[in-house]
Design a protein around this motif. Sequence first.
Motif, mmCIF file in Angstrom:
data_model
loop_
_atom_site.group_PDB
_atom_site.id
_atom_site.type_symbol
_atom_site.label_atom_id
_atom_site.label_comp_id
_atom_site.label_asym_id
_atom_site.label_seq_id
_atom_site.Cartn_x
_atom_site.Cartn_y
_atom_site.Cartn_z
ATOM 1 N N ALA A 1 -0.099 -0.729 -21.843
ATOM 2 C CA ALA A 1 0.444 -1.419 -20.844
ATOM 3 C C ALA A 1 1.815 -2.403 -21.235
ATOM 4 O O ALA A 1 2.716 -2.688 -20.675
ATOM 5 C CB ALA A 1 0.059 -2.393 -19.581
ATOM 6 N N LEU A 2 1.542 -2.952 -22.573
ATOM 7 C CA LEU A 2 1.847 -4.125 -22.632
ATOM 8 C C LEU A 2 3.462 -3.581 -23.601
ATOM 9 O O LEU A 2 4.529 -3.918 -23.553
ATOM 10 C CB LEU A 2 1.501 -4.797 -23.843
ATOM 11 C CG LEU A 2 0.193 -5.838 -23.178
ATOM 12 C CD1 LEU A 2 -0.150 -7.009 -24.626
ATOM 13 C CD2 LEU A 2 1.215 -6.734 -22.478
ATOM 14 N N ALA A 3 3.286 -2.163 -23.884
ATOM 15 C CA ALA A 3 3.751 -1.519 -25.178
ATOM 16 C C ALA A 3 4.410 -0.524 -24.196
ATOM 17 O O ALA A 3 6.178 -0.619 -23.918
ATOM 18 C CB ALA A 3 3.466 0.179 -26.222
ATOM 19 N N CYS A 4 4.511 -0.686 -22.721
ATOM 20 C CA CYS A 4 5.294 0.334 -21.592
ATOM 21 C C CYS A 4 6.541 -1.224 -21.183
ATOM 22 O O CYS A 4 7.603 -0.490 -20.613
ATOM 23 C CB CYS A 4 4.552 0.805 -20.587
ATOM 24 S SG CYS A 4 3.484 2.506 -20.906
ATOM 25 N N TYR A 5 5.866 -2.044 -21.198
ATOM 26 C CA TYR A 5 6.516 -3.098 -20.816
ATOM 27 C C TYR A 5 8.178 -2.800 -21.808
ATOM 28 O O TYR A 5 9.104 -3.444 -21.523
ATOM 29 C CB TYR A 5 6.130 -4.539 -20.529
ATOM 30 C CG TYR A 5 7.388 -5.132 -19.715
ATOM 31 C CD1 TYR A 5 7.070 -5.261 -17.817
ATOM 32 C CD2 TYR A 5 8.046 -6.403 -19.663
ATOM 33 C CE1 TYR A 5 7.979 -6.002 -17.239
ATOM 34 C CE2 TYR A 5 8.290 -6.886 -19.048
ATOM 35 C CZ TYR A 5 8.224 -6.998 -17.516
ATOM 36 O OH TYR A 5 8.993 -7.709 -16.881
ATOM 37 N N ALA A 6 8.264 -2.899 -22.823
ATOM 38 C CA ALA A 6 9.286 -2.870 -23.694
ATOM 39 C C ALA A 6 9.577 -1.953 -23.788
ATOM 40 O O ALA A 6 10.972 -1.717 -24.673
ATOM 41 C CB ALA A 6 8.497 -2.917 -24.825
ATOM 42 N N GLN A 7 9.476 -0.806 -22.689
ATOM 43 C CA GLN A 7 10.213 0.894 -23.571
ATOM 44 C C GLN A 7 11.925 1.187 -22.771
ATOM 45 O O GLN A 7 11.446 -0.202 -21.346
ATOM 46 C CB GLN A 7 9.546 1.730 -22.928
ATOM 47 C CG GLN A 7 8.151 1.441 -24.230
ATOM 48 C CD GLN A 7 8.581 2.207 -25.350
ATOM 49 O OE1 GLN A 7 9.091 2.430 -25.725
ATOM 50 N NE2 GLN A 7 7.789 1.234 -26.334
ATOM 51 N N ASP A 8 12.226 1.233 -22.556
ATOM 52 C CA ASP A 8 13.783 1.744 -22.606
ATOM 53 C C ASP A 8 14.001 3.501 -21.882
ATOM 54 O O ASP A 8 14.103 3.633 -21.226
ATOM 55 C CB ASP A 8 14.673 1.282 -23.416
ATOM 56 C CG ASP A 8 16.391 1.809 -22.587
ATOM 57 O OD1 ASP A 8 16.637 1.371 -21.216
ATOM 58 O OD2 ASP A 8 16.477 2.541 -22.906
ATOM 59 N N ASP A 9 13.131 3.953 -23.384
ATOM 60 C CA ASP A 9 13.145 5.313 -22.762
ATOM 61 C C ASP A 9 12.223 5.973 -22.061
ATOM 62 O O ASP A 9 10.759 5.788 -22.162
ATOM 63 C CB ASP A 9 12.843 6.103 -24.361
ATOM 64 C CG ASP A 9 13.000 7.205 -24.346
ATOM 65 O OD1 ASP A 9 12.277 8.192 -23.559
ATOM 66 O OD2 ASP A 9 13.971 7.999 -24.894
ATOM 67 N N LEU A 10 12.622 6.156 -21.062
ATOM 68 C CA LEU A 10 11.319 6.636 -19.848
ATOM 69 C C LEU A 10 9.983 7.667 -20.089
ATOM 70 O O LEU A 10 9.276 7.563 -19.981
ATOM 71 C CB LEU A 10 12.454 7.088 -18.191
ATOM 72 C CG LEU A 10 11.765 7.572 -17.597
ATOM 73 C CD1 LEU A 10 10.445 6.649 -16.430
ATOM 74 C CD2 LEU A 10 12.744 8.650 -16.309
ATOM 75 N N LYS A 11 10.881 8.392 -21.143
ATOM 76 C CA LYS A 11 9.988 9.401 -21.217
ATOM 77 C C LYS A 11 9.345 9.032 -22.785
ATOM 78 O O LYS A 11 7.364 8.699 -22.780
ATOM 79 C CB LYS A 11 10.751 10.604 -22.168
ATOM 80 C CG LYS A 11 11.274 11.449 -21.167
ATOM 81 C CD LYS A 11 11.929 12.802 -22.447
ATOM 82 C CE LYS A 11 9.962 14.220 -22.266
ATOM 83 N NZ LYS A 11 10.921 15.257 -22.912
ATOM 84 N N ARG A 12 8.729 8.131 -23.427
ATOM 85 C CA ARG A 12 8.251 7.375 -24.201
ATOM 86 C C ARG A 12 7.627 6.295 -23.214
ATOM 87 O O ARG A 12 6.224 5.889 -23.954
ATOM 88 C CB ARG A 12 9.010 6.538 -25.325
ATOM 89 C CG ARG A 12 9.447 7.229 -26.310
ATOM 90 C CD ARG A 12 9.987 6.381 -27.469
ATOM 91 N NE ARG A 12 8.913 5.887 -28.029
ATOM 92 C CZ ARG A 12 8.457 6.659 -29.476
ATOM 93 N NH1 ARG A 12 8.820 7.568 -29.505
ATOM 94 N NH2 ARG A 12 7.264 5.750 -29.877
ATOM 95 N N LEU A 13 7.797 5.713 -22.203
ATOM 96 C CA LEU A 13 7.243 4.601 -21.099
ATOM 97 C C LEU A 13 5.841 5.493 -20.574
ATOM 98 O O LEU A 13 4.854 4.831 -20.551
ATOM 99 C CB LEU A 13 7.802 3.598 -20.387
ATOM 100 C CG LEU A 13 7.759 3.608 -19.249
ATOM 101 C CD1 LEU A 13 8.320 2.458 -18.850
ATOM 102 C CD2 LEU A 13 6.735 4.150 -17.942
ATOM 103 N N ILE A 14 6.264 6.822 -19.923
ATOM 104 C CA ILE A 14 5.363 7.486 -19.501
ATOM 105 C C ILE A 14 4.648 7.813 -20.746
ATOM 106 O O ILE A 14 2.708 7.780 -19.949
ATOM 107 C CB ILE A 14 6.022 8.984 -18.638
ATOM 108 C CG1 ILE A 14 6.985 8.396 -17.190
ATOM 109 C CG2 ILE A 14 4.992 9.270 -18.367
ATOM 110 C CD1 ILE A 14 7.455 9.807 -17.611
#
Length: 505
Positions: free
Chosen positions: A296-309
Amino acid sequence: MIAAALTIPFVVGLALLFLRTLVSGRTAAWLGAVAMAASLVLFALVWEGKDAISGEVDVEWIDLLGARLHLGATAISWPFLLMTAFIGVLCCVWLIADDTAPALVGLVLIISASSLGVFASLDFLLFFVFFELALIPMWFVIAWWGSSSVEPSAEGDRGGGLKNVPGPDPRLAARSAATRFLLFTVTGSALLLVGIVLVARDNDSLQLTEIRGGPLAAAVLIVLGFAVKTPLVPLHTWLPDAHSKAPTVGSVLLAAVFLKLGTYGLIIASSVLPEGFADVAPYVAGAGVVGIVWSALACYAQDDLKRLIAYSSIGHMGFVALAISTMSPIGIAAAVFGSVAHGVITGLLFFLSGSLKDRFGTASMRAIGRGLYARTPWLAVAFVFAAVASLGLPGLAGFWGELLSLRAAYEVGEVLDKPFAWTAVGFAVLGVALTTAYFVRAIRLLAQGEPVAQDADRDLTVRETVVAVALVASIVVLGLAPGLIVGLYDFSAVTYSGTYTPVAP
């Protein structure tokens, strides 16, 4: 009937690979969709009830090893079978276009058929063969059809243009991600195979319906093998790169199907190796909870939508791992429901992120720009729906998987002690809050705000609409009627074979 359901997509997939120069991409995709739809119908019709092994096939295979071609659908495997076939149909529908490579459709069918074989196998060696059969085709999907890397320019930060940033050859980057995926999963498979050998020697059988225990070493090796596929932290590092480089259907299959091979395997391990799994269950729960919070913390730092998912999938699989580690009836039900819910929700998210990447040449949320509600309203609505389903909004499929997992840990069974289980619940609840935060951030960055129009703005096409509507409907149906899956289980005795009794560590 089960043999036909597995054979049809496999044969059509092989035919498309060998005859790829004789058919168009559109024709190949239609053939693939029909083959997977036939498989879906056959698996739906094979069901004989939750107390039976439906459509059982048991014939001789390798007498020297005691291995058999033993197939069937159980109360645990049947939802996975239906979900996999359903996702396979939608992947083929997504590929209905003139520029689709027939070979890609063929690989999608082989991957889907192999995964179906895993869920239908009642022989441990046959399970392993199908488990491995999908790896090489997935390598080709990522390495040959992986997307190039495009990064936002300074103007792209405000929704403007894009530019190619000098760096590694995109083809080499895709092959690197595919090779890392292959190395991780093959290593995990090697551990799994050794564990299977130890179990077969201890039980003098490879039949999952007959195995009842094994040495602790076998449980550790088997759990590690499945943990790579799930994936559990810290064995997850192959996942973000594989997702970001894979084509849309590759990302969907990785998230909706491949990860479920790991969670399904963990369910099997908890059932056929109860004593050994009870010893490692606290570690499985701990890795799952760490994954929930960390991802969840890593997701908050993502700009790339595919990496977030992709990172969000690690967190959702953490809830499934926590549920399985309780080794309780409700925990098994939670794991099955959570896995299926994640499959349809994350499948929708990856299809939509693929739509955005097809339009804008990138998955960067900054480059895509804000205000999709005004620019591409139906695409924006579908994305927001998928996001709120993934964060666990009540009434949608994602809610029940998380709630049942938390309940399974909170009630404290015979495996996890109360301080550990309740601490895990506390961190998992924190993960729910963090999940809400990063999905709300993604919604604000893409759907809301002042729209900045781009030439690439266009709403959902017909095939995109068909896929999105099918997945939205399944998410709503599972959210409003969770009993369709949960009702398959008798909570007094739930396991792979239907005879599970929790075992004290």
